[in-house]
Write a protein that holds these residues in place. Structure first.
Motif, mmCIF file in Angstrom:
data_model
loop_
_atom_site.group_PDB
_atom_site.id
_atom_site.type_symbol
_atom_site.label_atom_id
_atom_site.label_comp_id
_atom_site.label_asym_id
_atom_site.label_seq_id
_atom_site.Cartn_x
_atom_site.Cartn_y
_atom_site.Cartn_z
ATOM 1 N N SER A 263 0.823 -1.205 0.000
ATOM 2 C CA SER A 263 0.000 0.000 0.000
ATOM 3 C C SER A 263 0.859 1.258 0.000
ATOM 4 O O SER A 263 0.544 2.235 -0.695
ATOM 5 C CB SER A 263 -0.926 -0.016 1.224
ATOM 6 N N TRP A 267 0.611 3.992 -2.954
ATOM 7 C CA TRP A 267 0.281 5.394 -2.652
ATOM 8 C C TRP A 267 1.351 6.329 -3.219
ATOM 9 O O TRP A 267 1.030 7.361 -3.835
ATOM 10 C CB TRP A 267 0.157 5.574 -1.148
ATOM 11 N N ALA A 289 -3.425 2.845 5.206
ATOM 12 C CA ALA A 289 -4.484 2.385 4.305
ATOM 13 C C ALA A 289 -4.374 0.888 4.059
ATOM 14 O O ALA A 289 -5.383 0.164 4.056
ATOM 15 C CB ALA A 289 -4.422 3.154 2.985
ATOM 16 N N ALA A 313 -5.755 -0.846 -1.964
ATOM 17 C CA ALA A 313 -6.107 0.104 -0.910
ATOM 18 C C ALA A 313 -5.276 1.370 -0.996
ATOM 19 O O ALA A 313 -5.806 2.485 -0.858
ATOM 20 C CB ALA A 313 -5.927 -0.554 0.452
ATOM 21 N N SER A 317 -7.277 4.765 -1.821
ATOM 22 C CA SER A 317 -7.346 5.733 -0.724
ATOM 23 C C SER A 317 -6.615 7.023 -1.052
ATOM 24 O O SER A 317 -7.033 8.110 -0.636
ATOM 25 C CB SER A 317 -6.783 5.118 0.563
ATOM 26 N N ILE A 321 -8.991 10.453 -0.602
ATOM 27 C CA ILE A 321 -8.832 11.528 0.386
ATOM 28 C C ILE A 321 -9.091 12.901 -0.222
ATOM 29 O O ILE A 321 -9.362 13.864 0.498
ATOM 30 C CB ILE A 321 -7.435 11.510 1.043
ATOM 31 N N ASP A 334 -8.614 12.806 7.295
ATOM 32 C CA ASP A 334 -8.871 11.765 6.288
ATOM 33 C C ASP A 334 -9.288 10.421 6.877
ATOM 34 O O ASP A 334 -8.879 9.356 6.389
ATOM 35 C CB ASP A 334 -7.639 11.579 5.392
ATOM 36 N N GLY A 337 -11.443 8.878 4.010
ATOM 37 C CA GLY A 337 -10.660 8.459 2.852
ATOM 38 C C GLY A 337 -9.747 7.290 3.117
ATOM 39 O O GLY A 337 -9.478 6.484 2.217
ATOM 40 N N VAL A 338 -9.243 7.167 4.333
ATOM 41 C CA VAL A 338 -8.311 6.079 4.653
ATOM 42 C C VAL A 338 -9.022 4.922 5.355
ATOM 43 O O VAL A 338 -8.962 3.772 4.905
ATOM 44 C CB VAL A 338 -7.139 6.590 5.518
ATOM 45 N N VAL A 341 -12.789 3.988 3.473
ATOM 46 C CA VAL A 341 -12.515 3.455 2.134
ATOM 47 C C VAL A 341 -11.620 2.218 2.211
ATOM 48 O O VAL A 341 -11.868 1.209 1.550
ATOM 49 C CB VAL A 341 -11.891 4.536 1.234
ATOM 50 N N GLY A 342 -10.580 2.269 3.044
ATOM 51 C CA GLY A 342 -9.708 1.108 3.197
ATOM 52 C C GLY A 342 -10.450 -0.100 3.744
ATOM 53 O O GLY A 342 -10.228 -1.233 3.307
#
Length: 432
Positions: A263, A267, A289, A313, A317, A321, A334, A337-338, A341-342
């Motif tokens: 992850s 990212w 995430a 993820a 993510s 965010i 976040d 978003g993290v 969503v994760g």
């Protein structure tokens, strides 16, 4: 009635004592992680919100919380207040045939299982703090933490964690009837707190000046150290959920490492492509995430599957965010978003890359299992999201119209640390 009495396994008990300590570490580690993300005038308030989650949850847990989460089942929805009030029945022992017998869950002392599970509730409450940073009254936070623990966390914990043959003869509806897989709390901790965080962010409104004014993290080393400690603690969170020092725990630990690593890489790649720079903030967020996503999936996917879970993820993510700027909700740190969503990614990936060769024992769509497990995962995600959002909104509205949720706007401008706690994190005055 659970737990039954037996002699605990020494190796399993030793490992679970370590896992309990690792899980407990995660709440102050989250305080450090979140504390670095906020402005310098809010860091103490953020750390206080995280740390106070520990005593608030523990008092409730001892009095009746554990009993509601893991006591005698009522229709798959909630436990019974009379099963373990004051933790009665989870400690002590008697002598049978010369051998000491104690209440056990699986092969470990029941009281240790109680403490281990309390750590999950503590960090779930603390996660919500990230969405309300810089602007929530501290007294409202304490009330919210208590009410949310009782009315949101405990029911969902029963749905998922109260499983037949381990803690409760019948079990919660998600684990026993729907048969959705959630090994270590993707719904209970991550989706639950993420959906709740969104509701509170909407109820509180935006921070003064957001999104026009830059509100950058005041201490990125704090963020990275906090992320590292969370990664460390997450081995207890996930591998400890095996409740034994065995092969399952070992594989789950490897999956936890792999998902966090994949992850972070994903990212940073997305950051490089979209913004031209891989950042330390992105690296720390990417790790979290992946750890969030592997939480439900750690016992259901292979090590290769864990890499896939982490990569998806991290990429999703990192984009998610930014939705708060498009949709204009101020999720300060976040959480949506993290963590939300994760958590959703992790739950759904079980239905795609789950494998029968793992403790989960179910093949996902890409392993020839069809859509059977995937639809179960979807139902669990939708129901927990809706329940958490609705009940949290009701709690928030009650608090808003009674004691109030938001701090005074001038206090926000001057610094919520000083206004709420009469302290500041950094003293820059020159001593004469």
């Amino acid at each position: 009635m659970f737990p039954h009495h037996a002699a605990p396994n020494g190796a399993d008990t030793a490992w679970m004592l370590v896992a309990f300590a690792l899980v407990l570490l995660m709440t102050p580690a989250l305080g450090l992680f979140y504390g670095g993300m906020v402005r310098s005038k809010s860091v103490l308030n953020m750390m206080m919100m995280c740390l106070t989650s520990i005593p608030v949850v523990w008092v409730i847990w001892v009095a009746f919380g554990y009993s509601l989460a893991f006591g005698k089942d009522h229709g798959g929805l909630i436990g019974d207040l009379t099963s373990f009030p004051g933790l009665n029945g989870t400690f002590g022992g008697f002598s049978a045939g010369g051998a000491s017998q104690t209440p056990v869950v699986g092969t470990i002392p029941a009281i240790l299982f109680v403490a281990f599970q309390a750590g999950f509730a503590m960090v779930a409450v603390a996660l919500i703090a990230g969405a309300v940073a810089d602007r929530m009254q501290f007294k409202a936070w304490i009330a919210l933490a208590a009410l949310w623990s009782v009315f949101v966390y405990l029911p969902v914990a029963h749905w998922v964690f109260a499983t037949p043959g381990l803690t409760e003869p019948n079990g919660g509806w998600i684990s026993s009837h729907l048969r959705a897989l959630d090994f270590a709390g993707g719904t209970v901790v991550e989706i639950n707190s993420g959906a709740s965080a969104l509701m509170l962010a909407l109820l509180l409104g935006r921070r003064n000046g957001w999104p026009k004014d830059p509100m950058r993290p005041h201490n990125l080393p704090f963020v990275m150290i906090g992320a590292g400690l969370l990664w460390f603690g997450w081995f207890g969170f996930n591998a400890g959920s095996a409740l034994a020092a065995n092969g399952s725990a070992a594989m789950i630990a490897v999956n936890t490492l792999g998902a966090g690593a994949a992850s972070m890489v994903a990212w940073l790649i997305v950051e490089q492509v979209r913004h031209g720079h891989p950042t330390s903030f992105g690296a720390a967020s990417g790790v979290i995430a992946g750890l969030v996503a592997i939480t439900p999936a750690c016992g259901a996917v292979t090590p290769i599957g864990a890499l896939a879970v982490g990569a998806v993820a991290g990429a999703v993510s990192s984009v998610a965010i930014e939705l708060k700027f498009r949709w204009r909700y101020d999720d300060s740190l976040d959480v949506v978003g993290v963590h939300f969503v994760g958590g959703v990614v992790g739950m759904l990936m079980i239905g795609l890359v789950g494998s029968k060769s793992t403790p989960g024992g179910v093949d996902g769509l890409f392993y020839g299992g069809g859509f059977d497990q995937l639809w179960r995962q979807v139902v669990a995600v939708v129901v927990v999201t809706a329940y958490a959002a609705v009940v949290t909104a009701l709690i928030g509205l009650v608090l808003k119209r009674t004691i109030g949720l938001r701090a005074d706007r001038q206090e926000e401008a001057d610094g919520i640390d000083d206004a709420q706690h009469a302290e500041s994190a950094y003293d820059f005055h020159v001593l004469r």
